[in-house]
Write an enzyme that holds these catalytic residues in place. Sequence first.
Site, PDB file in Angstrom:
ATOM      1  N   ASN A 298     -10.322  -6.959   7.898  1.00 22.92           N
ATOM      2  CA  ASN A 298      -9.481  -5.883   8.420  1.00 22.92           C
ATOM      3  C   ASN A 298      -9.288  -6.098   9.915  1.00 22.92           C
ATOM      4  O   ASN A 298     -10.251  -6.110  10.672  1.00 22.92           O
ATOM      5  CB  ASN A 298     -10.128  -4.528   8.145  1.00 22.92           C
ATOM      6  CG  ASN A 298      -9.162  -3.369   8.381  1.00 22.92           C
ATOM      7  OD1 ASN A 298      -8.016  -3.579   8.810  1.00 22.92           O
ATOM      8  ND2 ASN A 298      -9.612  -2.160   8.107  1.00 22.92           N
TER       9      ASN A 298
ATOM     10  N   GLU B  93       0.805  -1.227   0.000  1.00 20.89           N
ATOM     11  CA  GLU B  93       0.000   0.000   0.000  1.00 20.89           C
ATOM     12  C   GLU B  93       0.840   1.280   0.000  1.00 20.89           C
ATOM     13  O   GLU B  93       1.832   1.382   0.711  1.00 20.89           O
ATOM     14  CB  GLU B  93      -0.898  -0.010   1.237  1.00 20.89           C
ATOM     15  CG  GLU B  93      -1.903   1.128   1.297  1.00 20.89           C
ATOM     16  CD  GLU B  93      -3.099   0.767   2.157  1.00 20.89           C
ATOM     17  OE1 GLU B  93      -3.981   0.050   1.653  1.00 20.89           O
ATOM     18  OE2 GLU B  93      -3.131   1.163   3.337  1.00 20.89           O
TER      19      GLU B  93
ATOM     20  N   LYS C   3       0.675   4.721   1.370  1.00 19.83           N
ATOM     21  CA  LYS C   3      -0.072   5.302   2.495  1.00 19.83           C
ATOM     22  C   LYS C   3       0.792   6.351   3.183  1.00 19.83           C
ATOM     23  O   LYS C   3       1.823   6.023   3.753  1.00 19.83           O
ATOM     24  CB  LYS C   3      -0.397   4.154   3.462  1.00 19.83           C
ATOM     25  CG  LYS C   3      -1.271   4.490   4.646  1.00 19.83           C
ATOM     26  CD  LYS C   3      -1.466   3.226   5.506  1.00 19.83           C
ATOM     27  CE  LYS C   3      -2.562   3.378   6.533  1.00 19.83           C
ATOM     28  NZ  LYS C   3      -2.699   2.146   7.366  1.00 19.83           N
TER      29      LYS C   3
ATOM     30  N   LYS D 162      -8.067   2.392  -2.947  1.00 15.43           N
ATOM     31  CA  LYS D 162      -8.431   2.208  -1.546  1.00 15.43           C
ATOM     32  C   LYS D 162      -9.061   3.501  -1.064  1.00 15.43           C
ATOM     33  O   LYS D 162      -8.397   4.525  -0.938  1.00 15.43           O
ATOM     34  CB  LYS D 162      -7.161   1.874  -0.761  1.00 15.43           C
ATOM     35  CG  LYS D 162      -7.372   1.645   0.723  1.00 15.43           C
ATOM     36  CD  LYS D 162      -8.010   0.311   0.997  1.00 15.43           C
ATOM     37  CE  LYS D 162      -7.036  -0.703   1.537  1.00 15.43           C
ATOM     38  NZ  LYS D 162      -6.435  -0.302   2.780  1.00 15.43           N
TER      39      LYS D 162
ATOM     40  N   GLU E 132     -14.520  -5.784   2.193  1.00 19.09           N
ATOM     41  CA  GLU E 132     -13.862  -5.788   3.505  1.00 19.09           C
ATOM     42  C   GLU E 132     -14.848  -5.948   4.659  1.00 19.09           C
ATOM     43  O   GLU E 132     -15.874  -5.281   4.721  1.00 19.09           O
ATOM     44  CB  GLU E 132     -13.088  -4.471   3.676  1.00 19.09           C
ATOM     45  CG  GLU E 132     -12.409  -4.338   5.034  1.00 19.09           C
ATOM     46  CD  GLU E 132     -11.622  -3.038   5.170  1.00 19.09           C
ATOM     47  OE1 GLU E 132     -10.708  -2.813   4.346  1.00 19.09           O
ATOM     48  OE2 GLU E 132     -11.919  -2.254   6.077  1.00 19.09           O
TER      49      GLU E 132
ATOM     50  N   GLU F 100      -5.847  -7.977   6.298  1.00 18.65           N
ATOM     51  CA  GLU F 100      -5.525  -6.563   6.165  1.00 18.65           C
ATOM     52  C   GLU F 100      -5.129  -5.951   7.498  1.00 18.65           C
ATOM     53  O   GLU F 100      -5.801  -6.164   8.507  1.00 18.65           O
ATOM     54  CB  GLU F 100      -6.748  -5.779   5.669  1.00 18.65           C
ATOM     55  CG  GLU F 100      -7.305  -6.220   4.331  1.00 18.65           C
ATOM     56  CD  GLU F 100      -8.558  -5.421   3.980  1.00 18.65           C
ATOM     57  OE1 GLU F 100      -9.408  -5.948   3.265  1.00 18.65           O
ATOM     58  OE2 GLU F 100      -8.681  -4.283   4.467  1.00 18.65           O
ATOM     59  N   SER F 101      -4.080  -5.172   7.468  1.00 23.83           N
ATOM     60  CA  SER F 101      -3.633  -4.319   8.588  1.00 23.83           C
ATOM     61  C   SER F 101      -2.840  -5.060   9.664  1.00 23.83           C
ATOM     62  O   SER F 101      -2.953  -6.266   9.830  1.00 23.83           O
ATOM     63  CB  SER F 101      -4.802  -3.612   9.295  1.00 23.83           C
ATOM     64  OG  SER F 101      -5.595  -2.913   8.390  1.00 23.83           O
TER      65      SER F 101
HETATM   66  O1  LIG Z   1      -0.800   0.198   7.603  1.00 25.07           O
HETATM   67  P1  LIG Z   1      -1.301  -1.185   7.891  1.00 25.07           P
HETATM   68  O2  LIG Z   1      -1.583  -1.447   9.339  1.00 25.07           O
HETATM   69  O3  LIG Z   1      -0.425  -2.238   7.270  1.00 25.07           O
HETATM   70  O4  LIG Z   1      -2.752  -1.312   7.178  1.00 25.07           O
HETATM   71  C1  LIG Z   1      -2.884  -1.312   5.772  1.00 25.07           C
HETATM   72  C2  LIG Z   1      -4.368  -1.396   5.374  1.00 25.07           C
HETATM   73  O5  LIG Z   1      -4.875  -2.626   5.813  1.00 25.07           O
HETATM   74  C3  LIG Z   1      -5.176  -0.240   5.949  1.00 25.07           C
HETATM   75  O6  LIG Z   1      -4.647   0.930   5.393  1.00 25.07           O
HETATM   76  C4  LIG Z   1      -6.667  -0.333   5.655  1.00 25.07           C
HETATM   77  C5  LIG Z   1      -7.428  -1.448   5.617  1.00 25.07           C
HETATM   78  N1  LIG Z   1      -8.703  -1.171   5.332  1.00 25.07           N
HETATM   79  C6  LIG Z   1      -8.832   0.160   5.173  1.00 25.07           C
HETATM   80  C7  LIG Z   1      -9.943   0.937   4.858  1.00 25.07           C
HETATM   81  C8  LIG Z   1      -9.762   2.279   4.702  1.00 25.07           C
HETATM   82  C9  LIG Z   1      -8.517   2.883   4.918  1.00 25.07           C
HETATM   83  C10 LIG Z   1      -7.395   2.121   5.251  1.00 25.07           C
HETATM   84  C11 LIG Z   1      -7.546   0.752   5.366  1.00 25.07           C
END
Ligand SMILES: O=P(O)(O)OC[C@@H](O)[C@@H](O)c1c[nH]c2ccccc12
Length: 261
Positions: free
Chosen positions: A186, A54, A56, A116, A165, A216-217
């Site tokens: 997520n 990503e 970001k 995104k 998601e 995710e995340s």
């Molecule tokens: O920075 P991280 O913790 O690796 O997360 C990335 C991504 O999963 C996260 O930006 C995200 C997941 N779903 C979203 C929905 C909206 C905005 C952002 C997100």
Amino acid sequence: MTVLDGILAGVREDLEQRKRATPLAELRSRAADTAPALDPLPAFRAPGVSIIAEVKRKSPSKGALADIPDPASLAAQYAAGGAAAISVLTESRRFGGSLTDLDAVRARVDVPVLRKDFIVDPYQLWEARAHGADLALLMVVSLDDGRLTDLMGLCKELGLTPLVEAHTADEVRRAAAAGAELLGINARDLTTLDVDRTVFADLVTGIPEGTVSVAESGVTGPKDVAEYRGWGADVVLAGEALVRSGDPRSAVREFIGAAGA
Ligand SMILES: O=P(O)(O)OC[C@@H](O)[C@@H](O)c1c[nH]c2ccccc12
């Protein structure tokens, strides 16, 4: 009001402004002039973990993460490291992204690109396609069943693959019922911003056989990718750890390597 409600209010305001500046008819004709969307699913289904890397700059939970003056070059490094797709945050207020970032990344890489954003309106899917995206995020938490089905139908029409998601068992059920082929869990609760990777382990069992799962995340390093993989993730989506790594190409490569075959 939750964090997510605040984000959505800003997203809707910005959306109304863009709708006034660029009529839907114009987006439609731009979309028609854009090369057809790429299908990310074959790569996601191939053996081994796939990484969605990503772009970001900042986030509501962490604030500033990285300046990223040249998002296209970051994306190129992700792709060189073996990323199966690139995620580009286009929300501006909280994440510092834009459709200009999406354009730049699209022009540079050959792998599929995910828009995104907080997508609540068909207009945003037309924008995604007109700016060259191959995938679009649809967050179940901010869509009722009717809207989710409508937006998934429009994705299909446009050739976009929706990444649907979820964050709860009920949202996983709704995503599957709507026909998601690519279903993300997520680990971050967008109403509180709390991150708990074990949410993936708890919810992945609700994802139907044959559906591609995305964790995710919350990835801080290769070990977390291996953990998600061990729990059954086909794809892992990572942002912060990659933008902060200093060497995004090697970081992606290590993530892929850590998960084994
Ligand atoms: O920075 P991280 O913790 O690796 O997360 C990335 C991504 O999963 C996260 O930006 C995200 C997941 N779903 C979203 C929905 C909206 C905005 C952002 C997100």
